[in-house]
Scaffold this motif. Structure first.
Motif, PDB file in Angstrom:
ATOM      1  N   MET A 175       0.880  -1.235  -0.080  1.00 55.37           N
ATOM      2  CA  MET A 175       0.088  -0.079   0.049  1.00 55.37           C
ATOM      3  C   MET A 175       0.883   1.330  -0.086  1.00 55.37           C
ATOM      4  O   MET A 175       0.502   2.134  -0.590  1.00 55.37           O
ATOM      5  CB  MET A 175      -0.973  -0.073   1.274  1.00 55.37           C
ATOM      6  CG  MET A 175      -2.039  -1.084   1.231  1.00 55.37           C
ATOM      7  SD  MET A 175      -3.237  -0.578   0.024  1.00 55.37           S
ATOM      8  CE  MET A 175      -4.017   0.828   0.540  1.00 55.37           C
ATOM      9  N   SER A 176       1.887   1.137   0.677  1.00 54.08           N
ATOM     10  CA  SER A 176       2.695   2.400   0.896  1.00 54.08           C
ATOM     11  C   SER A 176       3.473   2.708  -0.792  1.00 54.08           C
ATOM     12  O   SER A 176       3.622   3.684  -1.032  1.00 54.08           O
ATOM     13  CB  SER A 176       4.217   2.255   1.861  1.00 54.08           C
ATOM     14  OG  SER A 176       3.486   1.914   3.206  1.00 54.08           O
ATOM     15  N   GLY A 177       3.651   1.851  -1.403  1.00 51.66           N
ATOM     16  CA  GLY A 177       4.407   1.767  -2.694  1.00 51.66           C
ATOM     17  C   GLY A 177       3.419   2.274  -3.597  1.00 51.66           C
ATOM     18  O   GLY A 177       3.841   3.092  -4.276  1.00 51.66           O
ATOM     19  N   ILE A 178       2.035   1.432  -3.576  1.00 47.76           N
ATOM     20  CA  ILE A 178       1.260   2.352  -4.728  1.00 47.76           C
ATOM     21  C   ILE A 178       0.604   3.597  -4.297  1.00 47.76           C
ATOM     22  O   ILE A 178       0.605   4.446  -5.180  1.00 47.76           O
ATOM     23  CB  ILE A 178       0.235   1.188  -5.065  1.00 47.76           C
ATOM     24  CG1 ILE A 178      -0.838   1.048  -3.747  1.00 47.76           C
ATOM     25  CG2 ILE A 178       0.360   0.026  -5.777  1.00 47.76           C
ATOM     26  CD1 ILE A 178      -1.897   0.242  -4.109  1.00 47.76           C
ATOM     27  N   MET A 179       0.666   4.120  -3.072  1.00 46.99           N
ATOM     28  CA  MET A 179       0.548   5.278  -2.756  1.00 46.99           C
ATOM     29  C   MET A 179       1.493   6.299  -2.934  1.00 46.99           C
ATOM     30  O   MET A 179       1.440   7.542  -3.642  1.00 46.99           O
ATOM     31  CB  MET A 179      -0.044   5.557  -1.199  1.00 46.99           C
ATOM     32  CG  MET A 179      -1.354   4.772  -0.868  1.00 46.99           C
ATOM     33  SD  MET A 179      -2.792   5.502  -1.898  1.00 46.99           S
ATOM     34  CE  MET A 179      -3.858   4.421  -1.455  1.00 46.99           C
ATOM     35  N   ILE A 184       0.945  10.063  -2.546  1.00 42.41           N
ATOM     36  CA  ILE A 184       0.232   9.961  -1.395  1.00 42.41           C
ATOM     37  C   ILE A 184       0.925   9.354  -0.488  1.00 42.41           C
ATOM     38  O   ILE A 184       1.668   8.461  -0.855  1.00 42.41           O
ATOM     39  CB  ILE A 184      -1.150   9.470  -1.584  1.00 42.41           C
ATOM     40  CG1 ILE A 184      -1.967  10.101  -2.505  1.00 42.41           C
ATOM     41  CG2 ILE A 184      -2.034   9.100  -0.244  1.00 42.41           C
ATOM     42  CD1 ILE A 184      -3.621   9.392  -2.894  1.00 42.41           C
ATOM     43  N   ARG A 185       0.882   9.841   0.873  1.00 42.03           N
ATOM     44  CA  ARG A 185       1.580   9.209   1.965  1.00 42.03           C
ATOM     45  C   ARG A 185       0.483   8.457   2.731  1.00 42.03           C
ATOM     46  O   ARG A 185      -0.321   8.885   3.156  1.00 42.03           O
ATOM     47  CB  ARG A 185       1.877  10.466   2.933  1.00 42.03           C
ATOM     48  CG  ARG A 185       2.659   9.742   4.201  1.00 42.03           C
ATOM     49  CD  ARG A 185       3.545  10.985   4.915  1.00 42.03           C
ATOM     50  NE  ARG A 185       4.771  10.938   4.098  1.00 42.03           N
ATOM     51  CZ  ARG A 185       5.330  12.366   3.842  1.00 42.03           C
ATOM     52  NH1 ARG A 185       5.075  13.084   4.712  1.00 42.03           N
ATOM     53  NH2 ARG A 185       6.447  12.475   3.139  1.00 42.03           N
ATOM     54  N   LEU A 186       1.045   6.963   2.759  1.00 47.01           N
ATOM     55  CA  LEU A 186       0.191   6.156   3.709  1.00 47.01           C
ATOM     56  C   LEU A 186       0.672   6.384   5.042  1.00 47.01           C
ATOM     57  O   LEU A 186       1.872   5.784   5.579  1.00 47.01           O
ATOM     58  CB  LEU A 186       0.436   4.747   3.255  1.00 47.01           C
ATOM     59  CG  LEU A 186      -0.303   3.658   4.169  1.00 47.01           C
ATOM     60  CD1 LEU A 186      -1.813   3.746   3.920  1.00 47.01           C
ATOM     61  CD2 LEU A 186       0.194   1.978   3.701  1.00 47.01           C
ATOM     62  N   VAL A 187      -0.175   7.147   5.873  1.00 44.63           N
ATOM     63  CA  VAL A 187       0.338   7.471   7.176  1.00 44.63           C
ATOM     64  C   VAL A 187       0.009   6.146   8.162  1.00 44.63           C
ATOM     65  O   VAL A 187       0.688   5.730   8.957  1.00 44.63           O
ATOM     66  CB  VAL A 187      -0.400   8.528   7.688  1.00 44.63           C
ATOM     67  CG1 VAL A 187      -0.346   8.885   9.280  1.00 44.63           C
ATOM     68  CG2 VAL A 187      -0.193   9.851   6.817  1.00 44.63           C
ATOM     69  N   ASP A 188      -1.000   5.521   7.994  1.00 42.37           N
ATOM     70  CA  ASP A 188      -1.404   4.432   8.899  1.00 42.37           C
ATOM     71  C   ASP A 188      -2.521   3.763   8.179  1.00 42.37           C
ATOM     72  O   ASP A 188      -3.264   4.138   7.337  1.00 42.37           O
ATOM     73  CB  ASP A 188      -1.671   4.683  10.223  1.00 42.37           C
ATOM     74  CG  ASP A 188      -2.950   5.755  10.390  1.00 42.37           C
ATOM     75  OD1 ASP A 188      -3.755   5.961   9.683  1.00 42.37           O
ATOM     76  OD2 ASP A 188      -2.712   6.473  11.729  1.00 42.37           O
ATOM     77  N   PHE A 189      -2.775   2.610   8.669  1.00 46.71           N
ATOM     78  CA  PHE A 189      -4.220   1.833   8.172  1.00 46.71           C
ATOM     79  C   PHE A 189      -4.450   0.899   9.144  1.00 46.71           C
ATOM     80  O   PHE A 189      -3.642   0.413  10.060  1.00 46.71           O
ATOM     81  CB  PHE A 189      -4.091   1.333   6.739  1.00 46.71           C
ATOM     82  CG  PHE A 189      -2.582   0.291   6.744  1.00 46.71           C
ATOM     83  CD1 PHE A 189      -1.852   0.645   6.579  1.00 46.71           C
ATOM     84  CD2 PHE A 189      -3.338  -1.212   6.643  1.00 46.71           C
ATOM     85  CE1 PHE A 189      -0.650  -0.666   6.418  1.00 46.71           C
ATOM     86  CE2 PHE A 189      -2.502  -2.336   6.853  1.00 46.71           C
ATOM     87  CZ  PHE A 189      -1.128  -1.939   6.621  1.00 46.71           C
ATOM     88  N   LYS A 190      -5.835   0.280   8.950  1.00 52.49           N
ATOM     89  CA  LYS A 190      -6.500  -0.862   9.723  1.00 52.49           C
ATOM     90  C   LYS A 190      -6.733  -1.913   8.719  1.00 52.49           C
ATOM     91  O   LYS A 190      -7.110  -1.646   7.948  1.00 52.49           O
ATOM     92  CB  LYS A 190      -7.525  -0.270  10.434  1.00 52.49           C
ATOM     93  CG  LYS A 190      -8.230  -1.135  11.487  1.00 52.49           C
ATOM     94  CD  LYS A 190      -9.386  -2.052  10.855  1.00 52.49           C
ATOM     95  CE  LYS A 190     -10.555  -1.405  10.449  1.00 52.49           C
ATOM     96  NZ  LYS A 190     -11.783  -2.209   9.910  1.00 52.49           N
ATOM     97  N   ILE A 191      -6.291  -3.103   9.146  1.00 48.28           N
ATOM     98  CA  ILE A 191      -7.118  -4.239   8.356  1.00 48.28           C
ATOM     99  C   ILE A 191      -7.574  -5.338   9.397  1.00 48.28           C
ATOM    100  O   ILE A 191      -7.228  -5.373  10.407  1.00 48.28           O
ATOM    101  CB  ILE A 191      -6.033  -5.072   7.517  1.00 48.28           C
ATOM    102  CG1 ILE A 191      -4.515  -5.500   8.379  1.00 48.28           C
ATOM    103  CG2 ILE A 191      -5.560  -4.255   6.117  1.00 48.28           C
ATOM    104  CD1 ILE A 191      -4.041  -6.333   7.660  1.00 48.28           C
ATOM    105  N   GLU A 192      -8.333  -6.118   8.799  1.00 52.55           N
ATOM    106  CA  GLU A 192      -9.236  -7.204   9.419  1.00 52.55           C
ATOM    107  C   GLU A 192      -8.326  -8.615   8.748  1.00 52.55           C
ATOM    108  O   GLU A 192      -8.306  -8.440   7.617  1.00 52.55           O
ATOM    109  CB  GLU A 192     -10.499  -7.299   9.505  1.00 52.55           C
ATOM    110  CG  GLU A 192     -10.667  -5.861  10.309  1.00 52.55           C
ATOM    111  CD  GLU A 192     -12.135  -5.793  10.693  1.00 52.55           C
ATOM    112  OE1 GLU A 192     -13.239  -6.518  10.720  1.00 52.55           O
ATOM    113  OE2 GLU A 192     -12.750  -4.665  10.905  1.00 52.55           O
ATOM    114  N   ILE A 193      -8.535  -9.579   9.594  1.00 47.61           N
ATOM    115  CA  ILE A 193      -8.093 -10.934   9.075  1.00 47.61           C
ATOM    116  C   ILE A 193      -9.019 -11.954   9.353  1.00 47.61           C
ATOM    117  O   ILE A 193      -9.470 -11.916  10.353  1.00 47.61           O
ATOM    118  CB  ILE A 193      -6.708 -11.002  10.133  1.00 47.61           C
ATOM    119  CG1 ILE A 193      -5.483 -10.237   9.922  1.00 47.61           C
ATOM    120  CG2 ILE A 193      -6.145 -12.747   9.500  1.00 47.61           C
ATOM    121  CD1 ILE A 193      -4.943  -9.945   8.614  1.00 47.61           C
TER     122      ILE A 193
END
Ligand code: TMP
Ligand code: ASP
Length: 264
Positions: A175-179, A184-193
């Motif tokens: 996600m950091s790379g494509i942003m 765009i800077r990927l500051v943070d994110f949340k995922i679910e597993i």
């Protein structure tokens, strides 16, 4: 087909499906085959554990398309996700899985609750990506927990935790790379597993959604927020922000789009 008739068609398809669960931003319906689920993206936006609520025209369409884009990319680089295919403007077919009751947060820059908790200015680059876990329970406000709690209460095994950490960091790199490629800077994110069972084995996969609802995305040059903080902090029009992310990624046509329009 005009928007109105498409909406009523989607409405009638939905009516024939069995609802499994309705959350704040999505509804899950029984899928057409065993082991599948239809995930419907609503326009509802909530923040602060649903204390703040609104309906944002077009948000569901954008998140459906953006989550498809990210999950497809992850599948292609070998990070397993629940995503199978998009069905229409608001729905996608996903693998049914048992959700691990954790919100897995990855942070590259301090912001939000981390800034508040530790007194670090928003936007400060962290020495390395930091992974945090919150116990998924709305009545408790999704409290931050440690691996000790997770192991002791059996929410995930030590092997699961190793796999979850590795999935989270791979999603972060992707996600950091494509942003970064679209400014765009990927500051943070949340995922679910999610847990899926294949014969005697269980496997962990990325589930739920990845969208500007679940990430912090800042324009690298201006610092402009292009994520749900626009809604949380009343910073402007949320659909405009999400459309800008979609436009830069090529998910929406390059023209000046005010209403979300699907290509292909
Ligand atoms: P936080 O700084 O509020 O803890 O949020 C960290 C990241 O998690 C941020 O990208 C927003 C996302 N997030 C969700 O997706 N759902 C939530 O309920 C919360 C609180 C945060
Ligand atoms: N999704 C959470 C809620 O509605 C919080 C948030 O994203 O800020 O309440």
């Amino acid at each position: 087909m005009g928007n109105l008739s498409l909406h009523s068609l989607e409405g009638s398809l939905m009516a024939r499906r069995k609802k499994i669960y309705e959350g704040k931003a999505k509804i899950l319906y029984e899928g057409p085959e065993a082991g599948t689920i239809v995930q419907y993206f609503k326009d509802d936006a909530t923040a602060f554990n649903a204390e703040k609520k609104d309906v944002i025209d077009g948000k569901g369409v954008l998140n459906n398309r953006l989550s498809e884009y990210f999950m497809n990319g992850l599948n292609q680089i070998g990070v397993p996700t629940h995503f199978i295919r998009r069905l229409n403007m608001r729905e996608q077919l996903v693998r049914s899985c048992e959700i691990v009751p954790l919100e897995v947060i990855v942070r590259n820059y301090a912001a939000g609750s981390m800034s508040k908790r530790l007194g670090i200015a928003e936007g400060t680059q962290l020495p390395r990506p930091i992974v945090e876990y919150c116990y998924k329970d709305d009545s408790l406000g999704d409290p931050l927990v440690t691996e000790e709690h997770i192991a002791a209460f059996g929410w995930a095994s030590q092997q699961d935790m190793d796999d979850i950490l590795s999935l989270a960091l791979r999603v972060n790199d992707f996600m950091s790379g494509i942003m970064l490629a679209v400014g765009i800077r990927l500051v943070d994110f949340k995922i679910e597993i999610g847990r899926v069972f294949e014969g005697d084995y269980q496997r962990l996969i990325v589930a739920d959604e990845i969208s500007p609802d679940s990430c912090r995305l800042w324009d690298i040059e201006s610092g402009q927020k292009l994520d749900k903080d626009v809604f949380r902090r009343d910073l402007g029009n949320l659909t405009d922000a999400y459309s800008e992310v979609a436009r830069r990624l090529g998910v929406l046509p390059k023209s000046n789009v005010t209403k979300p329009t699907l290509i292909n």
